[in-house]
Design a protein around this motif. Structure first.
Motif, PDB file in Angstrom:
ATOM      1  N   SER B 560       9.440   5.132  10.253  1.00 19.27           N
ATOM      2  CA  SER B 560       8.971   6.502  10.005  1.00 19.27           C
ATOM      3  C   SER B 560       7.565   6.701  10.532  1.00 19.27           C
ATOM      4  CB  SER B 560       8.998   6.783   8.507  1.00 19.27           C
ATOM      5  OG  SER B 560       8.360   7.995   8.252  1.00 19.27           O
ATOM      6  N   HIS B 561       7.319   7.943  10.964  1.00 25.35           N
ATOM      7  CA  HIS B 561       5.975   8.254  11.453  1.00 25.35           C
ATOM      8  C   HIS B 561       4.994   8.382  10.310  1.00 25.35           C
ATOM      9  CE1 HIS B 561       7.221   8.691  15.496  1.00 25.35           C
ATOM     10  NE2 HIS B 561       8.146   9.567  15.180  1.00 25.35           N
ATOM     11  N   LEU B 562       5.533   8.586   9.122  1.00 20.33           N
ATOM     12  CA  LEU B 562       4.642   8.779   7.988  1.00 20.33           C
ATOM     13  C   LEU B 562       4.320   7.421   7.385  1.00 20.33           C
ATOM     14  CD1 LEU B 562       6.616  11.781   6.611  1.00 20.33           C
ATOM     15  CD2 LEU B 562       4.300  11.852   7.523  1.00 20.33           C
ATOM     16  N   LEU B 563       3.062   7.131   7.329  1.00 23.22           N
ATOM     17  CA  LEU B 563       2.609   5.818   6.898  1.00 23.22           C
ATOM     18  C   LEU B 563       3.146   5.470   5.516  1.00 23.22           C
ATOM     19  CD1 LEU B 563       0.864   3.497   7.752  1.00 23.22           C
ATOM     20  CD2 LEU B 563      -1.047   4.574   6.555  1.00 23.22           C
ATOM     21  N   GLU B 564       3.080   6.451   4.641  1.00 17.79           N
ATOM     22  CA  GLU B 564       3.502   6.240   3.266  1.00 17.79           C
ATOM     23  C   GLU B 564       4.965   5.770   3.207  1.00 17.79           C
ATOM     24  OE1 GLU B 564       1.682   6.713   0.444  1.00 17.79           O
ATOM     25  OE2 GLU B 564       3.414   6.177  -0.775  1.00 17.79           O
ATOM     26  N   LEU B 565       5.833   6.460   3.960  1.00 21.04           N
ATOM     27  CA  LEU B 565       7.249   6.099   3.944  1.00 21.04           C
ATOM     28  C   LEU B 565       7.452   4.735   4.562  1.00 21.04           C
ATOM     29  CD1 LEU B 565       9.032   9.424   4.912  1.00 21.04           C
ATOM     30  CD2 LEU B 565       8.728   8.399   2.666  1.00 21.04           C
ATOM     31  N   GLN B 566       6.752   4.512   5.654  1.00 20.10           N
ATOM     32  CA  GLN B 566       6.896   3.236   6.328  1.00 20.10           C
ATOM     33  C   GLN B 566       6.534   2.100   5.376  1.00 20.10           C
ATOM     34  OE1 GLN B 566       4.163   1.837   9.525  1.00 20.10           O
ATOM     35  NE2 GLN B 566       5.574   3.020  10.782  1.00 20.10           N
ATOM     36  N   GLN B 567       5.442   2.296   4.703  1.00 16.61           N
ATOM     37  CA  GLN B 567       4.947   1.256   3.804  1.00 16.61           C
ATOM     38  C   GLN B 567       5.928   1.017   2.665  1.00 16.61           C
ATOM     39  OE1 GLN B 567       0.930   1.978   2.617  1.00 16.61           O
ATOM     40  NE2 GLN B 567       1.098   0.670   0.824  1.00 16.61           N
ATOM     41  N   ARG B 568       6.369   2.114   2.063  1.00 14.62           N
ATOM     42  CA  ARG B 568       7.319   1.973   0.970  1.00 14.62           C
ATOM     43  C   ARG B 568       8.578   1.268   1.446  1.00 14.62           C
ATOM     44  NH1 ARG B 568       6.952   6.460  -3.634  1.00 14.62           N
ATOM     45  NH2 ARG B 568       4.801   7.001  -3.257  1.00 14.62           N
ATOM     46  N   SER B 569       9.037   1.670   2.619  1.00 14.33           N
ATOM     47  CA  SER B 569      10.253   1.084   3.138  1.00 14.33           C
ATOM     48  C   SER B 569      10.105  -0.428   3.267  1.00 14.33           C
ATOM     49  CB  SER B 569      10.559   1.740   4.481  1.00 14.33           C
ATOM     50  OG  SER B 569      11.451   0.959   5.204  1.00 14.33           O
ATOM     51  N   LEU B 570       9.000  -0.861   3.834  1.00 15.96           N
ATOM     52  CA  LEU B 570       8.760  -2.295   4.001  1.00 15.96           C
ATOM     53  C   LEU B 570       8.688  -2.997   2.649  1.00 15.96           C
ATOM     54  CD1 LEU B 570       6.128  -2.123   6.824  1.00 15.96           C
ATOM     55  CD2 LEU B 570       8.275  -3.388   6.926  1.00 15.96           C
ATOM     56  N   GLU B 571       7.976  -2.394   1.751  1.00 17.51           N
ATOM     57  CA  GLU B 571       7.801  -3.019   0.443  1.00 17.51           C
ATOM     58  C   GLU B 571       9.123  -3.137  -0.300  1.00 17.51           C
ATOM     59  OE1 GLU B 571       3.482  -0.846   0.005  1.00 17.51           O
ATOM     60  OE2 GLU B 571       5.175  -0.200  -1.217  1.00 17.51           O
ATOM     61  N   PHE B 572       9.859  -2.037  -0.321  1.00 13.73           N
ATOM     62  CA  PHE B 572      11.109  -2.036  -1.077  1.00 13.73           C
ATOM     63  C   PHE B 572      12.109  -2.986  -0.439  1.00 13.73           C
ATOM     64  CE2 PHE B 572      10.341   2.546  -2.741  1.00 13.73           C
ATOM     65  CZ  PHE B 572       9.277   2.069  -3.472  1.00 13.73           C
ATOM     66  N   ASP B 573      12.085  -2.999   0.866  1.00 13.58           N
ATOM     67  CA  ASP B 573      12.971  -3.913   1.572  1.00 13.58           C
ATOM     68  C   ASP B 573      12.695  -5.339   1.131  1.00 13.58           C
ATOM     69  OD1 ASP B 573      14.916  -4.594   3.467  1.00 13.58           O
ATOM     70  OD2 ASP B 573      13.335  -5.173   4.872  1.00 13.58           O
TER      71      ASP B 573
END
Lengths: 202, 875
Positions: B560-573
């Motif tokens: 995702s281009h949105l940092l917040e989503l990208q970060q959450r995605s990585l963390e949750f993954d």
């Protein structure tokens, strides 16, 4: 207290001893918000706007800066000119009420406080229009364009400081006529010396 | 003669401007005219001065700058002749306003003209003074105006009276000088004088209590008689308006009687008869008559109680309300709002009509009616009224939906008889106009849902259905996502069915579908998508069978281009993949949120947290005092420096775990408790009900994670789980591990590390006070942290409270958001706001700051300003 602080501010600003890096927001807001301090007149301003949105007369009884004035006119003409014919003659705007009435192609608008009598203001508008009508002899928009100063003189006999001054149309007409004849007399006097001034006051 | 100034006549200029086809042409004409006027101004040309000024006024009206003509006005006013003065004063009023300093120069001319032998010149001066006088001018010229109140010509007296209004408003101290002259003016017969004297009298009464008492004693009877005469006067063509004799005078008389009668039984008694007469005898088929009746009703409502008259007044309003004229209906609605406090029952009788007005085609009437309806609602009629309003919501104009939803929500919130009804109504509103509701509304709904434990299943099923049909309303989607994340298992297994529900079959895959759709919808914004990710994480533990699918969806957001989503995605993954043992505890169901705490926070009425001198740099945004329920704390809180364990209430868990800005609008970085450490982040995460026995391993897990991976990522992962706000609050710290384990090391900022500064009362008036508390971080003496706290000692609530500050260039100022924008009255509660000031000339110059505080008091804009230069030195 607030007034005191304000004057001190002005002094500070004038002396320019300290250059303040104003937050942008302050400089934008300060234009319009000074009005809060000033005690309120009954009628804050009178506007005459044509149906095309052209301003034909403005009279401000509460202090508005130039910038704020053009903003007010823009906002209000957007609100009022778009209203349908059968709707009520009042619009609520920034905590005030604007009473407007349309006569032919002209909208007469007056801004009042929330708790003032809207119906009476409608009557004041009509009062003014009738006086104009008598003065010009069935007034039309063109009269008010070319003789805008006359319209102001008449308004000054009807309202002062945003309050109604005279409820008799006859008295207003008499006073305006008396002053007009003073001007005429001065003109004739001047014409006998030279006709330069006579040309100018036409 | 100057060739430029020979110019055109006014009439020709107006013609030329009107003939312009384009704006550019018009500008060209105006430019040319302005140039010749300027030339005339600089040549100090006398002959065409008034023609030029007239032209300038026209140009001014078109919106062009005309300041260069201001001095010309003064010159014309100083001229001896009437024509010059007339146009000069007109220009003065038009081109200048009271704020311009040029105006000071005119005081002397005004003074001379006020003493002129020509009454019309006196009139001009009075008119100008009345319209644009500043306080200084008012002070200087008040004696002249006072004298003119006794001038022989009535037309000058009336102008002087209105001019006095301006003077006493600018300088209230002068009011007492005018009391006696006004008393004699009130006895006059000339309508103009009477009209203006009454107006001046009313304003004097507003300003001075003594004047009010004086007029009440001396003039009430006389004024009643004047009104009687006016009402009963025979036909007078000069003052007649549609068969009524001088309605303007009658209206003003009614208004002054209202002021005199208010709060005084004797004075009210005197006017009863005439009010009854006006109320019954006035013709109501023309606007002038209605204006009088309207004023009369208001006077009857305000003076001391007289049962009979009030009935009369309410009847008039009832008649107004059923009038076909929109103006009359508008004022009736307006008046009924005032009447409601006097006779609620009578107003209730008109409920049906008022409700119809809410649906009127006229926006002004709709707005008034809606205000009135919200005052009319009570426990007994809330259900039918709400139903009507919600039904109307479907068909209302889009620009009215905002106002309408706000009102419906506040009605439902305030008066809901039971939770299920509240939830039902809110769902309807959200489905209908979810894009128009404010964030607080759906935040509040979630709080109520968590509290209604027996309705969890019902709600989540209703929401699941709603999201299928109204997926385009952002707010309903958010609430649905949140609830599905929390109660997804209840949805699939049909747990907690109520009798009225129809059973439905939803598979685990359907549920995940719903969230996937919401997360990929184009219109979804960052908040909704973040909520989707959190919901998915929760579902991955609730639906083990879908775990892999959820992991795939979550992974898609890695790009995702949105940092917040990208970060959450990585963390949750990483949580789904690597930390199975941690996951189930992490995504426990939310604890029940305390409604009282929440509503208290929203109202901003929680007592301010006294800040201690423990200048701890880590400041969490949710500094509400916490209650001890966290055994983990002991494990992590190894630091001996920490004087008392931080405590925590469930409200914070919700906020931190929700992983979005739920609730944060009210608490975002607001009340900051300085005495907090990084352990709280962990604490909030892990103490959601996990048994104490396992604590050790959890801690170990986390610690090992931080060693395993890149420290930064993992710790941020944990932070990310809590709240974005927390993350940002910690950003200033260099080592994330340090954050986590802040407690292990010696507390880096003990109070003795830097000098302490006494708190400063930065601003104080009769109702509002502002206190600054200072703290500094060791090692950076230039930076001062200021905690501003506002208290309101008056009994009124201040809303839309905004604090602004400005500093000189050698300072840098960073303002954080305030804890609230509502300041409750009576000093019970405060707003706090953090400021960070960096002094680039530390040691040489001390701080200085200008402040501006704006707020609304009873919907009126208020503004306070001040300058603070008495900061402690060395800041």
């Amino acid at each position: 207290m607030t007034a005191y602080i304000q004057t001190r501010f002005l002094l500070v600003r004038r002396s320019k001893q300290i250059e303040f890096a104003l937050l942008q927001e302050i400089s934008i807001r300060s234009e319009g918000e000074r009005e809060v301090f000033v005690s309120e007149a009954m009628i804050h301003f009178v506007l005459l706007i044509s149906r095309q949105g052209k301003v034909r007369l403005t009279k401000w009884y509460s202090p508005y800066s130039q910038k704020e004035r053009s903003k007010v006119i823009r906002e209000l003409s957007g609100m009022i000119l778009t209203r349908g014919p059968k709707l009520c003659n009042f619009v609520e705007w920034r905590g005030f009420k604007v009473v407007y009435k349309r006569y032919a192609s002209l909208y007469f608008c007056m801004c009042i406080n929330q708790d003032d009598n809207e119906l009476e203001v409608l009557e004041i508008i009509h009062h003014y229009v009738e006086i104009l009508d008598r003065y010009f002899g069935s007034v039309c928009e063109l009269d008010l364009i070319f003789n805008f100063h006359k319209a102001y003189y008449i308004l000054d006999e009807v309202l002062i400081a945003g309050e109604l001054q005279e409820s008799s149309k006859k008295t207003v007409a008499r006073l305006v006529a008396a002053q007009d004849s003073l001007v005429e007399a001065a003109k004739e006097e001047a014409a006998s010396i030279s006709n330069i001034i006579a040309q100018a006051t036409k | 003669m100057n060739p430029f100034s020979s110019g055109t006549r006014l009439r020709d200029m107006i013609r030329a401007i009107r003939a312009c086809k384009t704006a550019a042409e018009e500008r060209a004409v105006v430019r040319k005219e302005c140039a010749s006027i300027r030339a005339a101004v600089s040549d100090n040309e006398n002959d065409y001065r008034h023609r030029n000024l007239a032209k300038l006024m026209f140009i001014h009206m078109l919106g062009y700058p005309t300041h260069f003509g201001q001095m010309e006005c003064l010159k014309l006013i100083a001229a001896p002749g009437f024509p010059e003065k007339r146009i000069g004063y007109l220009g003065l009023m038009l081109l200048l306003d009271e704020r311009q300093e040029v105006l000071m120069l005119v005081t002397n001319s005004l003074k001379q003209d006020l003493n002129h032998t020509n009454q019309y010149i006196v009139g001009l001066a009075l008119c100008a003074l009345g319209n644009i006088s500043s306080a200084e001018m008012a002070r200087d010229l008040a004696p002249e105006v006072e004298r003119l109140l006794q001038f022989r010509d009535p037309n000058v007296r009336k102008k002087a009276a209105l001019c006095s209004i301006r003077i006493i408003k600018k300088v209230p101290d002068l009011a007492e000088n005018f009391v006696n002259p006004v008393a004699s003016l009130l006895k006059e017969k000339h309508h103009g004088v009477l009209l203006t004297a009454i107006q001046l009298c009313a304003d004097l009464c507003m300003i001075s209590e003594e004047a009010l008492e004086y007029f009440r004693k001396k003039c009430t009877e006389g004024l009643v008689k004047v009104l009687k005469d006016a009402v009963n006067s025979p036909y007078a063509p000069e003052y007649d308006i549609s068969g009524i004799s001088d309605p303007f005078l009658q209206i003003r008389l009614l208004r002054i009687l209202r002021i005199l009668g208010h709060g005084d039984a004797d004075a009210s008694d005197l006017m009863n008869d005439i009010l009854a007469q006006v109320a019954t005898k006035t013709e109501s088929n023309k606007n002038a008559g209605n204006a009088i009746l309207y004023e009369c009703v208001e006077t009857i409502m305000s003076i001391e109680d007289s049962g009979g008259l009030r009935v009369l007044a309410i009847n008039i309003l009832g008649r107004f309300l059923s009038n076909r004229d929109n103006n009359i209906r508008y004022v009736a609605l307006n008046m009924l709002m005032k009447a409601i406090s006097i006779d609620g029952q009578a107003v209730q009788r008109h409920r049906a009509t008022i409700l119809e007005c809410v649906k009127d085609s006229d926006a002004s009437i709709r707005k008034r009616a809606l205000e009135l309806v919200s005052l009319l609602v009570n426990e007994s009629n809330v259900k039918p009224l709400t139903k009507e309003l919600i039904d109307y919501l479907e068909v209302s104009d889009n620009d009215f939906k905002g106002d309408l939803t706000v009102k419906i929500c506040s009605i439902v919130e305030k008066l809901s008889p039971e939770k299920i009804w509240y939830i039902d109504q809110m769902l309807k509103v959200l489905c209908e106009a979810g894009n128009y509701v404010k964030d607080e509304v759906w935040h509040a709904l979630i709080v109520v849902i968590t509290n209604a434990s027996n309705l969890h299943g019902y709600t989540v099923r209703a929401l699941y259905r709603a999201i299928q049909t109204s997926g385009d309303q952002e707010a309903v989607v958010r609430v649905a996502i949140w609830c599905i994340g929390e109660y997804g298992d209840l949805l699939v297994n049909n747990i907690g069915m109520l009798d009225l529900e129809e059973p439905m079959t939803v598979t685990e895959n359907d549920v995940v579908d719903a969230i996937e759709v919401a997360s990929k919808r184009h219109a979804s914004d960052l908040t909704t998508r973040s909520m989707c990710l959190v919901a998915l994480l929760k579902l991955s533990s609730r639906f083990p069978s879908c775990s892999q699918r959820i992991k795939d969806i979550v992974t898609q957001f890695k790009g995702s281009h949105l940092l917040e989503l990208q970060q959450r995605s990585l963390e949750f993954d990483s949580i789904i993949e690597k930390h199975q043992n941690l996951r189930s505890a992490l995504v426990e169901r939310m604890p029940v949120l305390d409604e009282a705490t929440y509503s208290g926070r929203r109202a901003g009425s929680l007592p301010a947290v006294a800040s201690t001198s423990q200048g701890n740099p880590l400041q969490l945004p949710n500094g509400v005092p916490k209650t001890v329920d966290a055994p983990l704390l002991d494990l992590l809180d190894l630091s001996a420096d920490e004087p008392a364990p931080p405590t925590s209430s469930s409200a914070n868990f919700l906020q931190d775990l929700l992983g979005d800005d739920i609730l944060s609008s009210s608490s975002q970085s607001g009340r900051i408790q300085t005495q907090k450490s990084g352990t709280d982040v962990l604490l909030d995460l892990l103490s959601t009900g996990s048994p104490p026995a396992q604590n050790g391993s959890f801690t170990a897990d986390i610690l090992s994670i931080s060693e395993d991976n890149n420290n930064k990522t993992t710790v941020n992962a944990l932070n990310g789980l809590s709240s974005p706000v927390v993350t940002s609050a910690q950003r200033s710290h260099t080592s994330p591990v340090m954050d986590l384990l802040d407690g292990f090391g010696p507390n880096p900022t003990l109070p003795n590390n830097g000098p302490t500064f006494p708190p400063l009362v930065a601003f104080e008036n009769s109702s509002l006070s502002l206190i600054f508390k200072f703290s500094k971080q060791p090692g950076s003496p230039q930076i001062t942290q200021i905690e501003a706290s506002f208290t309101n000692k008056s009994s009124e609530v201040y809303t839309d409270f905004i604090f602004q500050a400005a500093v000189p260039k050698f300072l840098q100022l960073h303002l954080e958001p305030a804890s609230s924008n509502t300041l409750p009255g009576n000093g019970n509660g405060s707003i706090t706001q953090k400021l960070r000031v960096t002094n680039n000339q530390h040691g040489k110059k001390s701080l200085v700051m200008r402040i501006r505080i704006s707020y609304k008091l009873n919907n009126k804009d208020m503004l306070e300003e001040g300058q603070i230069s008495n900061f402690p030195r060395d800041l």
